[in-house]
Scaffold this active site. Sequence first.
Site, PDB file in Angstrom:
ATOM      1  N   HIS A   1      58.038  16.512  22.125  1.00  0.00           N
ATOM      2  CA  HIS A   1      58.631  16.653  20.792  1.00  0.00           C
ATOM      3  C   HIS A   1      59.711  17.732  20.799  1.00  0.00           C
ATOM      4  O   HIS A   1      59.906  18.422  19.806  1.00  0.00           O
ATOM      5  CB  HIS A   1      57.555  17.020  19.758  1.00  0.00           C
ATOM      6  CG  HIS A   1      56.511  15.962  19.547  1.00  0.00           C
ATOM      7  ND1 HIS A   1      55.555  15.661  20.487  1.00  0.00           N
ATOM      8  CD2 HIS A   1      56.281  15.128  18.500  1.00  0.00           C
ATOM      9  CE1 HIS A   1      54.772  14.685  20.020  1.00  0.00           C
ATOM     10  NE2 HIS A   1      55.199  14.353  18.821  1.00  0.00           N
TER      11      HIS A   1
ATOM     12  N   GLU B   1      58.797   1.817  18.918  1.00  0.00           N
ATOM     13  CA  GLU B   1      60.226   2.173  18.880  1.00  0.00           C
ATOM     14  C   GLU B   1      61.104   1.100  19.506  1.00  0.00           C
ATOM     15  O   GLU B   1      62.147   0.744  18.979  1.00  0.00           O
ATOM     16  CB  GLU B   1      60.459   3.516  19.570  1.00  0.00           C
ATOM     17  CG  GLU B   1      60.202   4.712  18.679  1.00  0.00           C
ATOM     18  CD  GLU B   1      58.735   4.976  18.420  1.00  0.00           C
ATOM     19  OE1 GLU B   1      57.877   4.398  19.141  1.00  0.00           O
ATOM     20  OE2 GLU B   1      58.424   5.761  17.493  1.00  0.00           O
TER      21      GLU B   1
END
Lengths: 323, 327
Positions: free
Chosen positions: B131, B62
């Site tokens: 998440h 990322e």
Amino acid sequence: MTIPKDTLLSLYRTMVRIRRCEEQLARSYAAGTITGACHTYVGEEAVATGVCAHLRDDDAVFSTHRGHGHALAKGVPPGALVAELFGRATGCSGGRGGSMHLFSPEVGMMGTSGIVGPCILQATGAGYSFQLKETDQVGVAFFGDGAVNNGAFHEGLNMATIWDLPVLFVCENNMYATEIAFKDSARNTDVAGRAAGYGLHAEAVDGNDVLAVYEAAGAAVARARQGGGPSLIECRTYRTRPHAEGMRDGGYRSQEEIDSWKARDPISAFAQSLLDDGAVTAADLQTIDAAIVAEIQEAVVFATDSPWPDATTVADHIYAGTV
Amino acid sequence: MAAREINFTEAAREALAAAMTRDPTIFVLGEGIGIRGGNFNTTLGLFERFGPRRLRDTPICERGFVGLCTGAAMTGTRPVVDFMFIDFILDSVGELTNQIAKIQYMTGGRLKMPVLLRGCVGIGGGAATHHSGSYYPLFVNVPGFRVVVPTTPYDAKGLLSTALRCDDPVLFLEHKSLLNVRGEVPEEDYQIPFGQARLCRQGTGVTVVAIGPLVPKCLAVCDTLAAEGISVEVIDPRTLAPLDMDTILVSVRKTGKLLVADESFGPCGVGAEIAAQVMAQGFDDLAAPVRRLNGVHTPTPYSPPLEAAVVPSMDQVAAAVRDLAAE
């Protein structure tokens, strides 16, 4: 490789411009005219010079905290650089950046950064843009050995390689990340060897030999322009001044080591080889020397006479506009 | 305008497809957003239309690909980062905060930073703590970002279309509980300006500023509360940066009472900011202290009863409104 005399003199001129400008900035720092950080490029001039000689204004350079030399080599006028460090409105970043945040997108100087590593990723992104737009532009990242142990090096080289992006990674291995020796930061200090492990073109050159850098960069830039993907050049060099002006420079390296590198000064060595080869005359070099001295004096006058930024603009340009 | 019922994800995808057709400099990066079409179907069918350079599956890095997008935006393209789960954005916060958000300012506007950062936020489905995050207060706090939290398919399409024309970095945050919500959406492309709240329900007794999934939760209890004699006005800010304080202040002038309901954390959160601004600009309109209802200030646990315990429920919204109405 036969290099035209004009090009040789241009390489010399750029190196001398960087050196004289850095020496002036060091004096200005000592005098208190520069209030913030000032990381000079003295000793490493051959790297920026040899690489940027192959770049056009529309090629994108991303650089480091030690970026004055990259800015000058990419075409930022000395006046705009000096004014930036003086904090003036006419500085290349309008006084918002100082030594570590030099932006001049008009000549493809896409920024220096106070954070180690992002330039590698941003040059990769420029390469992504150029590939998507199907141009022959090139993204170039300059970074030190300190960045090689940062995740950005791994992630950027990997992405540039798998997507064959037109990027040139230039590692200025000056043996120290601030004051931490590279040999104490990595078991494998062969940057070019590590880069080759990602599958890109990689080679190491004498970073104090401007022609060695110039040759390697020429091949890498041409390869990138032709769709041949990314390259890395490890330029082994040395900074002969402290990490930043005003910092204590002892304890982590010896005076003998510093002196040995000063004896390998890239500008003196290049001048001597040009004279030895008969490629140029002493008068050619003296003409350039005198012109650069005048140019840097003018830059200081320009910066000194320039206005301070208007404090009412302090929050301008955070956003592009209303949406 | 021709309208038909589609879900939130389909609406957002229409905006993306229209923008990619209109603007060849738009490309999408992310994990599984190519041939697979995205974990949340955000790019389903687009790979076949736009190819691998514009729908780029990435390594799991990322920080790396956000840094790449920084350089891409600086050199004339318009990257879209599809984070899948927004939790993954945290690996790239340095590139976002130190680089993307600052470059327009540092260049005095000579460079634009049209980067769209999208991902699913929120708690639900046993996704557990890596998440389930929201994290938008972090980005509202930093100068330079636009932060968008749509709650309906119509808003998702219009706000994403705006985001893909905006020259600033935009966070487009899609709550996972809203992705399958259906609603009427025009087939044509259209834009909804940032900084304009939506008045979801008019009322006179209590103003509720609801964020993300708290909008439908709040609307679901309004009839019950009305039957009890409590008239609730519900405002969906739609964008948190910029934040439409005018609409909130006008409502508070009418009701005198304000509840901010938000699943994300309370401390230094959106509710704290709204409360402070109402205090500064509408203190005399207040008949009671501003109240906040937030998710519990804790990492998100997995087990269903634990997970349910950290999220503001409809009952909690109703109870908070009743308490405020009784002040």
